[in-house]
Enzyme design. Structure first.
Site, mmCIF file in Angstrom:
data_model
loop_
_atom_site.group_PDB
_atom_site.id
_atom_site.type_symbol
_atom_site.label_atom_id
_atom_site.label_comp_id
_atom_site.label_asym_id
_atom_site.label_seq_id
_atom_site.Cartn_x
_atom_site.Cartn_y
_atom_site.Cartn_z
ATOM 1 N N GLY A 1 -1.238 -5.049 -0.202
ATOM 2 C CA GLY A 1 -2.241 -4.831 -1.244
ATOM 3 C C GLY A 1 -1.814 -5.426 -2.574
ATOM 4 O O GLY A 1 -2.656 -5.798 -3.400
ATOM 5 N N ALA B 1 0.848 -1.191 0.000
ATOM 6 C CA ALA B 1 0.000 0.000 0.000
ATOM 7 C C ALA B 1 0.887 1.245 0.000
ATOM 8 O O ALA B 1 2.087 1.170 0.254
ATOM 9 C CB ALA B 1 -0.871 -0.011 1.249
ATOM 10 N N GLU C 1 -2.832 -8.945 -2.409
ATOM 11 C CA GLU C 1 -4.306 -8.975 -2.450
ATOM 12 C C GLU C 1 -4.794 -8.777 -3.887
ATOM 13 O O GLU C 1 -5.707 -9.463 -4.342
ATOM 14 C CB GLU C 1 -4.872 -7.901 -1.514
ATOM 15 C CG GLU C 1 -4.618 -8.249 -0.047
ATOM 16 C CD GLU C 1 -5.171 -7.210 0.902
ATOM 17 O OE1 GLU C 1 -4.759 -6.042 0.779
ATOM 18 O OE2 GLU C 1 -6.015 -7.562 1.750
ATOM 19 N N GLU D 1 1.053 -6.533 6.464
ATOM 20 C CA GLU D 1 0.324 -5.421 7.082
ATOM 21 C C GLU D 1 0.476 -5.379 8.592
ATOM 22 O O GLU D 1 0.450 -4.312 9.211
ATOM 23 C CB GLU D 1 -1.178 -5.520 6.755
ATOM 24 C CG GLU D 1 -1.547 -5.138 5.332
ATOM 25 C CD GLU D 1 -1.396 -6.269 4.329
ATOM 26 O OE1 GLU D 1 -0.772 -7.295 4.674
ATOM 27 O OE2 GLU D 1 -1.891 -6.117 3.202
#
Ligand SMILES: NC(=O)c1ccc[n+]([C@@H]2O[C@H](COP(=O)([O-])OP(=O)(O)OC[C@H]3O[C@@H](n4cnc5c(N)ncnc54)[C@H](O)[C@@H]3O)[C@@H](O)[C@H]2O)c1
Length: 707
Positions: free
Chosen positions: A110, A64, A113, A133
């Site tokens: 992310g 992220a 993901e 994370e």
């Protein structure tokens, strides 16, 4: 704007979408928006039958945008980054035209993901995947807690998420995170071929959210989660995000994917606004800020190349420093006083590196290569070719002065002369030389090849070039340099001086030493001050404490307890007995015989009335003095910025990173509260506790220590 960071080209019947957001393709809002727009455009183009998503510059997506997360956390979780991504990924997974994720380099957070929302995933032999994370106090917020357990099974998923562990390419393939591995230059062709096969029905798409074959029963899942929480033990103290991560995963197993996804979003938001996430996100940025030293690193100077280094002294510190230099590719000469000490030093280096071989971290060939760069000797021959010499001989002013005079004549005019002293004034060490411009402090922490912090100490005449090269060297050793001014104890040892002192004060005032250790351990310190004294050695603590007490005599409180331990030769863990007993050499057990020594020390202090304290009081008594001394260091310019103190306290003393370091913790209390408490104590117990001017000014002006 979005088009700049995401490009789309159509190659025949395949749309190739490229994420191109240097340096690491982090998933900023423009990248997410660009991806959604590019997939929509591909969907609307009838010529396109399938889609490939990949990253430019050797990485898929490294995570992220942490700057955006920091902002979102500041705005009490109003940021929409993760939620928007989660929605986009649901659409990608169900996209009518199949999407192949082509993963080179990092697919983290992310990034993984995003990859898991594809209907086929091809990695390169260089790919690394993971959901780190939790290292930022967060949980995956775009389906990671749901898709990863469905792909690899909940046990491996929990282990990877809780440890923020990255899997390399072979493991990613074995675990089903990617369906195939290819060499990096074959990636796009392989991905386009797979995309066409998917579109033609020749490959069966993988859809992570639909596949429940690896999920256990609800009971088994609950047991697994309980076990994972149990295994975290003390590491999980004061943290909410590991539980919230496992809770989201469990919900998805017991109540289904959609419920799990909803729980994940709720839990992500709880984490985002938690003080722990704010502390850990701060600790992501603070070490980077610490490497920037105004007037030094912003002068466009090129650091000198360090290819050769000599280390003086192969004891505890010198052997660790030599190990660290060897690991980063430098040719190292170890100098000792005689053959016996030299052999012992060499032995320590060998065993430091061999333990890495035994743990599988380096190969035997790498070990041999590193050891081939080590030269051991008892004289100064060849020192004229050294780029740097790091002195780690015993702490004795006369010896160090003599050594630096020798070094001045043995080395070339550009060689950096560094001292690892932890107590002696750097300017005093260089006093007998005319080489003060190339003298610098490199204060490593023990064990030097493991601990991440090095205080780079700036003497009165240390040149900007010397500092700039030393900072670059510390970074090359994969450590964090915090540049500090010259004073007794430098930054970490100086600011934590009151920590042990006040603990002694509390014991003299009737507080149980073991209760003090427990309160600080529960707060998050790796150990309390007495256990730490045992680890460092009571003899060492007494010696270093004496030097600091002389230097800061206006604010000293010294309990005689340490003297009684010293006289009884209870030197701590290394002698099997200190404040605690160490029957197996390492496990600390409380010792009833300490009470007798405590009583003697209390008598010496005039048997003051016992203080009634809560655990929180103990934490504040011992740490607010540390904050006060840190404020003095800011005032005197010993520390450049408050966040450098955060880095130094976390990396040098193990201050809990999820509290964001010492000054971020101080901000949670507020300067006024801290100044008021210290004022109250000083009125009752004397000037050692009095708040310094910097703290009083801050209390009056308001505002936080850390930006
Ligand atoms: N031990 C720690 O935790 C720690 C932490 C940070 C900094 N330091 C600092 O590091 C320095 C070394 O501490 P240590 O704990 O490694 O000491 P140590 O006693 O383990 O090792 C010192 C070594 O220096 C050698 N030596 C003495 N004179 C020498 C000379 N003229 N040339 C070459 N070698 C010589 C000795 O033979 C010995 O092996 C000290 O300045 C200390 O303040 C220590």
């Amino acid at each position: 704007m979005a088009a700049e960071v995401v490009h789309r080209v159509v190659q025949g019947d395949v749309a190739v979408i490229t994420i191109d957001s240097p340096p690491v393709n982090s998933l900023s809002r423009p990248v997410v928006e660009g991806l959604v727009a590019a997939v929509n455009a591909a969907n609307q183009n009838d010529a396109v039958k399938a889609i490939v998503v990949h990253g430019a510059g050797g990485n898929f997506v490294a995570g992220a945008d942490i700057g955006e997360l920091k902002e979102a956390a500041k705005q009490a979780g109003k940021g929409q980054v993760a939620a928007n991504l989660a929605v986009a990924l649901e659409d990608f997974e169900d996209n009518a035209k199949p999407i192949v994720m082509a993963i080179d380099g990092f697919a983290l957070g992310g990034g993984l993901e995003l990859a898991m929302s594809g209907q086929w995933r091809i990695g390169t032999t260089k790919c690394r995947v993971g959901l780190p994370e939790l290292s930022l106090g967060l949980i995956p917020g775009a389906g990671g807690t749901q898709r990863l357990p469905r792909i690899v099974g909940p046990q491996l998923a929990a282990e990877m998420m809780l440890a923020s562990r990255q899997a390399k390419a072979p493991e990613a393939l074995d675990a089903g995170i990617v369906q195939a591995l290819v060499e990096p230059d074959a990636l796009l062709d392989a991905a386009m071929t797979a995309a066409r096969k998917l579109a033609a029905g020749e490959l069966t798409p993988v859809q992570a959210s639909r596949d429940e074959s690896k999920l256990p029963s609800a009971d088994e899942a609950k047991q697994l989660v309980d076990m994972a929480i149990g295994m975290m033990g003390a590491k999980g103290r004061n943290l909410i995000h590991p539980q919230l991560c496992l809770d989201a995963m469990l919900c998805g197993i017991t109540e289904g994917y959609s419920a799990g996804l909803k729980r994940e979003e709720e839990n992500f938001r709880k984490c985002l606004v938690s003080p722990q996430a704010q502390g850990l996100i701060h600790m992501f940025f603070a070490p980077r800020a610490a490497t920037k030293v105004p007037g030094v690193t912003d002068q466009n100077l090129k650091p000198a190349k360090i290819a050769t280094a000599a280390v003086l002294g192969g004891g505890t510190m010198g052997s660790g420093i030599a190990t660290s230099l060897l690991q980063s590719g430098v040719a190292v000469t170890l100098k000792e006083i005689n053959a016996e000490a030299l052999a012992a030093g060499q032995g320590r280096i060998e065993s430091n590196l061999m333990s890495r071989v035994k743990k599988g971290r380096i190969s035997q060939a790498k070990y041999d290569e590193m050891m081939s760069r080590l030269t051991a000797q008892t004289d100064y021959s060849g020192f004229n070719k050294m780029n740097i010499v790091i002195e780690a001989v015993v702490d004795n002013i006369k010896l160090k002065q003599a050594v630096f005079s020798d070094l001045e004549s043995a080395t070339g005019p550009k060689c950096i002369l560094a001292s690892n002293t932890s107590t002696i004034d750097l300017d005093v060490i260089g006093k007998k030389t005319s080489a003060a411009d190339r003298i610098v402090g490199t204060h490593f922490f023990s064990p030097a090849h493991v601990m991440p912090l090095v205080e780079v100490v700036r003497g009165k005449n240390t040149s900007v070039e010397t500092l700039n090269t030393t900072i670059a060297l510390v970074k090359a050793l994969k450590k964090t340099p915090v540049t500090v001014g010259n004073c007794v104890g430098f930054l970490v040892n100086r600011i934590f001086f009151p920590y042990g002192q006040v603990a002694g004060f509390l014991v003299d005032h009737g507080v149980d030493p073991y209760a003090i250790d427990k309160a600080l351990f529960d707060f998050g310190m790796p150990m309390g001050p007495f256990r730490m004294g045992d680890l460092a050695g009571i003899d060492v603590a007494k010696f270093a404490g004496g030097i600091l007490a002389d230097a800061y005599a206006d604010r000293v409180y010294q309990s005689t307890l340490v003297d009684y331990l010293f006289d009884a030769k209870r030197f701590g863990q290394k002698t099997g007995h200190g404040y605690y007993i160490y029957e197996d050499g390492k496990t600390a057990t409380e010792d009833s015989s300490l009470a007798e020594l405590v009583e003697k020390a209390r008598k010496d202090a005039g048997t003051p009335p016992a203080l009634e304290v809560t655990d929180n009081d103990i934490v504040e008594w011992t740490l607010l003095g540390v904050v006060n001394e840190a404020c003095r260091c800011l005032d005197e310019g010993i520390a450049i910025r408050a966040s450098d103190i955060d880095v130094a306290s976390v990396m040098g003393m193990g201050f809990p990173p999820y509290r964001g370091g010492l000054m971020k913790y101080a901000d949670t209390l507020g300067a006024k509260y801290i100044a008021d408490r210290l004022t109250g104590w000083s009125e009752e117990y004397g000037p050692a506790f009095a708040p310094c001017k910097y703290l009083l000014d801050k209390a009056a002006a308001g505002g936080s220590f850390v930006d």
